[in-house]
Design a protein around this motif. Sequence first.
Motif, PDB file in Angstrom:
ATOM      1  N   ASN A 253       0.026   3.403  12.078  1.00 20.72           N
ATOM      2  CA  ASN A 253       0.426   3.110  13.820  1.00 20.72           C
ATOM      3  C   ASN A 253       2.535   2.688  13.131  1.00 20.72           C
ATOM      4  O   ASN A 253       3.145   3.579  13.960  1.00 20.72           O
ATOM      5  CB  ASN A 253       0.030   1.784  14.101  1.00 20.72           C
ATOM      6  N   GLY A 254       2.946   2.032  12.222  1.00 23.13           N
ATOM      7  CA  GLY A 254       4.263   1.228  11.765  1.00 23.13           C
ATOM      8  C   GLY A 254       4.909   3.853  11.451  1.00 23.13           C
ATOM      9  O   GLY A 254       6.132   3.554  11.863  1.00 23.13           O
ATOM     10  N   ALA A 378      -2.562  -6.889  11.458  1.00 21.24           N
ATOM     11  CA  ALA A 378      -2.451  -5.349  11.892  1.00 21.24           C
ATOM     12  C   ALA A 378      -0.867  -4.852  12.098  1.00 21.24           C
ATOM     13  O   ALA A 378      -0.061  -4.084  12.211  1.00 21.24           O
ATOM     14  CB  ALA A 378      -3.344  -4.872  12.438  1.00 21.24           C
ATOM     15  N   GLY A 379      -0.599  -5.531  13.622  1.00 19.62           N
ATOM     16  CA  GLY A 379      -0.056  -5.746  14.320  1.00 19.62           C
ATOM     17  C   GLY A 379       1.680  -5.473  13.748  1.00 19.62           C
ATOM     18  O   GLY A 379       2.832  -5.475  13.641  1.00 19.62           O
ATOM     19  N   PHE A 380       1.814  -7.093  13.281  1.00 21.08           N
ATOM     20  CA  PHE A 380       2.837  -7.625  12.137  1.00 21.08           C
ATOM     21  C   PHE A 380       3.260  -6.805  10.794  1.00 21.08           C
ATOM     22  O   PHE A 380       4.049  -6.807  10.602  1.00 21.08           O
ATOM     23  CB  PHE A 380       2.119  -9.205  11.455  1.00 21.08           C
ATOM     24  N   LEU A 381       1.922  -5.987  10.782  1.00 19.42           N
ATOM     25  CA  LEU A 381       2.395  -5.278   9.089  1.00 19.42           C
ATOM     26  C   LEU A 381       3.224  -3.893   9.750  1.00 19.42           C
ATOM     27  O   LEU A 381       4.213  -3.070   9.048  1.00 19.42           O
ATOM     28  CB  LEU A 381       1.033  -5.097   8.191  1.00 19.42           C
ATOM     29  N   THR A 382       2.857  -3.658  11.243  1.00 11.61           N
ATOM     30  CA  THR A 382       3.115  -2.412  11.385  1.00 11.61           C
ATOM     31  C   THR A 382       4.501  -2.482  12.435  1.00 11.61           C
ATOM     32  O   THR A 382       5.593  -1.687  11.854  1.00 11.61           O
ATOM     33  CB  THR A 382       2.051  -1.974  13.247  1.00 11.61           C
ATOM     34  N   VAL A 384       6.426  -4.674  10.106  1.00  6.42           N
ATOM     35  CA  VAL A 384       6.932  -4.114   8.623  1.00  6.42           C
ATOM     36  C   VAL A 384       6.841  -3.012   8.530  1.00  6.42           C
ATOM     37  O   VAL A 384       8.310  -2.089   7.730  1.00  6.42           O
ATOM     38  CB  VAL A 384       6.230  -5.027   7.895  1.00  6.42           C
ATOM     39  N   ILE A 385       6.659  -2.057   8.955  1.00  4.45           N
ATOM     40  CA  ILE A 385       6.493   0.255   8.254  1.00  4.45           C
ATOM     41  C   ILE A 385       7.636   0.194   9.195  1.00  4.45           C
ATOM     42  O   ILE A 385       8.363   0.523   8.704  1.00  4.45           O
ATOM     43  CB  ILE A 385       5.040   0.274   8.487  1.00  4.45           C
ATOM     44  N   ALA A 386       7.275  -0.001  10.311  1.00  4.66           N
ATOM     45  CA  ALA A 386       8.270   0.246  11.221  1.00  4.66           C
ATOM     46  C   ALA A 386       9.627  -0.115  10.660  1.00  4.66           C
ATOM     47  O   ALA A 386      11.013   0.696  11.152  1.00  4.66           O
ATOM     48  CB  ALA A 386       7.686  -0.023  12.672  1.00  4.66           C
ATOM     49  N   LEU A 387      10.068  -1.864  10.612  1.00  4.16           N
ATOM     50  CA  LEU A 387      11.343  -1.855   9.983  1.00  4.16           C
ATOM     51  C   LEU A 387      11.562  -1.250   9.155  1.00  4.16           C
ATOM     52  O   LEU A 387      13.113  -0.589   8.996  1.00  4.16           O
ATOM     53  CB  LEU A 387      11.705  -2.728   9.655  1.00  4.16           C
ATOM     54  N   LEU A 388      10.417  -0.506   7.610  1.00  5.03           N
ATOM     55  CA  LEU A 388      11.015   0.008   6.507  1.00  5.03           C
ATOM     56  C   LEU A 388      11.333   1.406   7.027  1.00  5.03           C
ATOM     57  O   LEU A 388      12.905   2.637   6.710  1.00  5.03           O
ATOM     58  CB  LEU A 388      10.477   0.320   5.457  1.00  5.03           C
ATOM     59  N   VAL A 389      11.249   1.805   7.673  1.00  2.00           N
ATOM     60  CA  VAL A 389      11.658   3.484   8.789  1.00  2.00           C
ATOM     61  C   VAL A 389      13.031   3.357   9.407  1.00  2.00           C
ATOM     62  O   VAL A 389      13.569   4.353   8.677  1.00  2.00           O
ATOM     63  CB  VAL A 389      10.522   3.912   9.486  1.00  2.00           C
ATOM     64  N   GLY A 410       7.902  12.484   7.340  1.00  2.00           N
ATOM     65  CA  GLY A 410       6.488  12.438   6.953  1.00  2.00           C
ATOM     66  C   GLY A 410       6.012  12.644   6.196  1.00  2.00           C
ATOM     67  O   GLY A 410       4.286  12.511   6.180  1.00  2.00           O
ATOM     68  N   ILE A 411       6.805  12.309   4.925  1.00  2.00           N
ATOM     69  CA  ILE A 411       5.229  11.388   4.219  1.00  2.00           C
ATOM     70  C   ILE A 411       4.920  10.294   3.895  1.00  2.00           C
ATOM     71  O   ILE A 411       3.861  10.310   3.373  1.00  2.00           O
ATOM     72  CB  ILE A 411       6.703  11.060   2.714  1.00  2.00           C
ATOM     73  N   PRO A 412       5.171   9.435   4.275  1.00  3.33           N
ATOM     74  CA  PRO A 412       3.910   8.680   4.632  1.00  3.33           C
ATOM     75  C   PRO A 412       2.997   8.544   5.258  1.00  3.33           C
ATOM     76  O   PRO A 412       1.555   7.867   4.615  1.00  3.33           O
ATOM     77  CB  PRO A 412       4.508   7.610   5.224  1.00  3.33           C
ATOM     78  N   LEU A 413       2.484  10.285   5.928  1.00  4.64           N
ATOM     79  CA  LEU A 413       1.060  10.752   6.258  1.00  4.64           C
ATOM     80  C   LEU A 413       0.743  10.634   4.754  1.00  4.64           C
ATOM     81  O   LEU A 413      -0.644  11.096   5.429  1.00  4.64           O
ATOM     82  CB  LEU A 413       1.422  11.827   8.103  1.00  4.64           C
ATOM     83  N   LEU A 414       0.765  11.227   4.043  1.00  2.98           N
ATOM     84  CA  LEU A 414       0.921  12.374   3.289  1.00  2.98           C
ATOM     85  C   LEU A 414      -0.228  11.136   2.601  1.00  2.98           C
ATOM     86  O   LEU A 414      -0.900  10.422   2.561  1.00  2.98           O
ATOM     87  CB  LEU A 414       1.252  12.876   2.264  1.00  2.98           C
TER      88      LEU A 414
END
Length: 438
Positions: A253-254, A378-382, A384-389, A410-414
Amino acid sequence: MPRVRTERAGSTRGFTLRAVLFAFTADLIPLYAIYALLFADHGLNAAQISSLFAIWSATAFLLEIPSGAWADTVSRRGLLVLSGALLAAGFAVWTLYPSYLGFAAGFVLWGTSGALRSGTFEALIYDDLRAREATAEYPRLMGYVRAATEAAALAGILAAAPLYAWGAYALVAWSSVAIAAVHTLTAAALPSAPKSVSTTEIDDLEDPADPASDPPDPDSTPRGYLTMLRTGLREALRVRLIRRGVILIALLNGITAFDEYFSLLADHAGAGPSLAAVLVGVTVAGSLASAMLVGRTERMSARVMASALTVAGVLFIAGALVAGSAATHPTALYVLTAVGFSALGIAYGIDYNADVIASARLQDAITGPARATVTSVAGFLTEVIALLVFAFAAVATTWLPLPFMIAALGIPLLLAAALTPTWLPLQSHTRSLAAEHD
């Protein structure tokens, strides 16, 4: 057996319609297509826009888990009504004060709205289905909800083009405010689903020796809130199956924070606001199609999902580069952007489908009473990942061309593809596995 299925379908039909209407109005927002362009047209550069996205994510980041525990102790429907009101207020602030500070304030309101909704809505749906003894319908219902979300987003995005032509940004913005107000009304029409435990029983989780017949303590709400918070965090962090599922869902999700840059990619390629809205609509069409297929893909194995996510990663990277190449080949603008954004849409759809399936299996795996709290982790970690993006995008745009920066997202999809075979909650044996602790 067919008769039972028919009776259950009938008992959930009205609830499904209300849930779908709530989700539909939440994303029928024309501003979604061009708000990044709105910021750019008011003098903000890519780094400033990324900082706004970071403010948005940081707000949800800070409020995600506290709001989840709140949803386990108070009316979930009431929180969803408040969420809708804050969404409308956020767009109104953007419209009335179109400056960096105004945009930042609007994102704080929007982030708060999202935090109140995240986890709350899913828990309300699952607990309502459990009360009807129809939890097997959850993946399919959520497929309908996600399809409604994407259909609404697509309709809103496509509506942005004529609205902009008729009344520029002002008409697009005020239309979005009005639709957010209607969304608030649909929240009030949702049922007030029973929770696993009532607020007067929460103290028993903390101290089983307390007599069940004790009268409600007026001061039990703060204690009940903290108990639910601890209970949800304990299940999310200590139960291995759920912990891995939460992380995988957050990653799936993130990383979709990349969609915030689709309109900028279209602009970089040479598309104007109207064509940019159509191109972004292509990516939404991909997620819409994938949501409609959840009923057919809900039983896919982890290895099949991993293979699909690998394809998604390759398509995403290639699509961003192909679409971006239109900037240097303007005569092929329509062909390159059509091919590039179609690849992005397929990749987005695969990720979206995987997220719905993994989220449904996580709901099945949750055995404790703090369902909204666990989902909010899960939303919280989402976030976190969005912030990293967003942080990566803000830095990378200073030394990478925009298409290459987006392709890198697109690399995180891998990575998700690599984790899925061992981290996806299994559909079968979920209940027994959920009891396994490290």
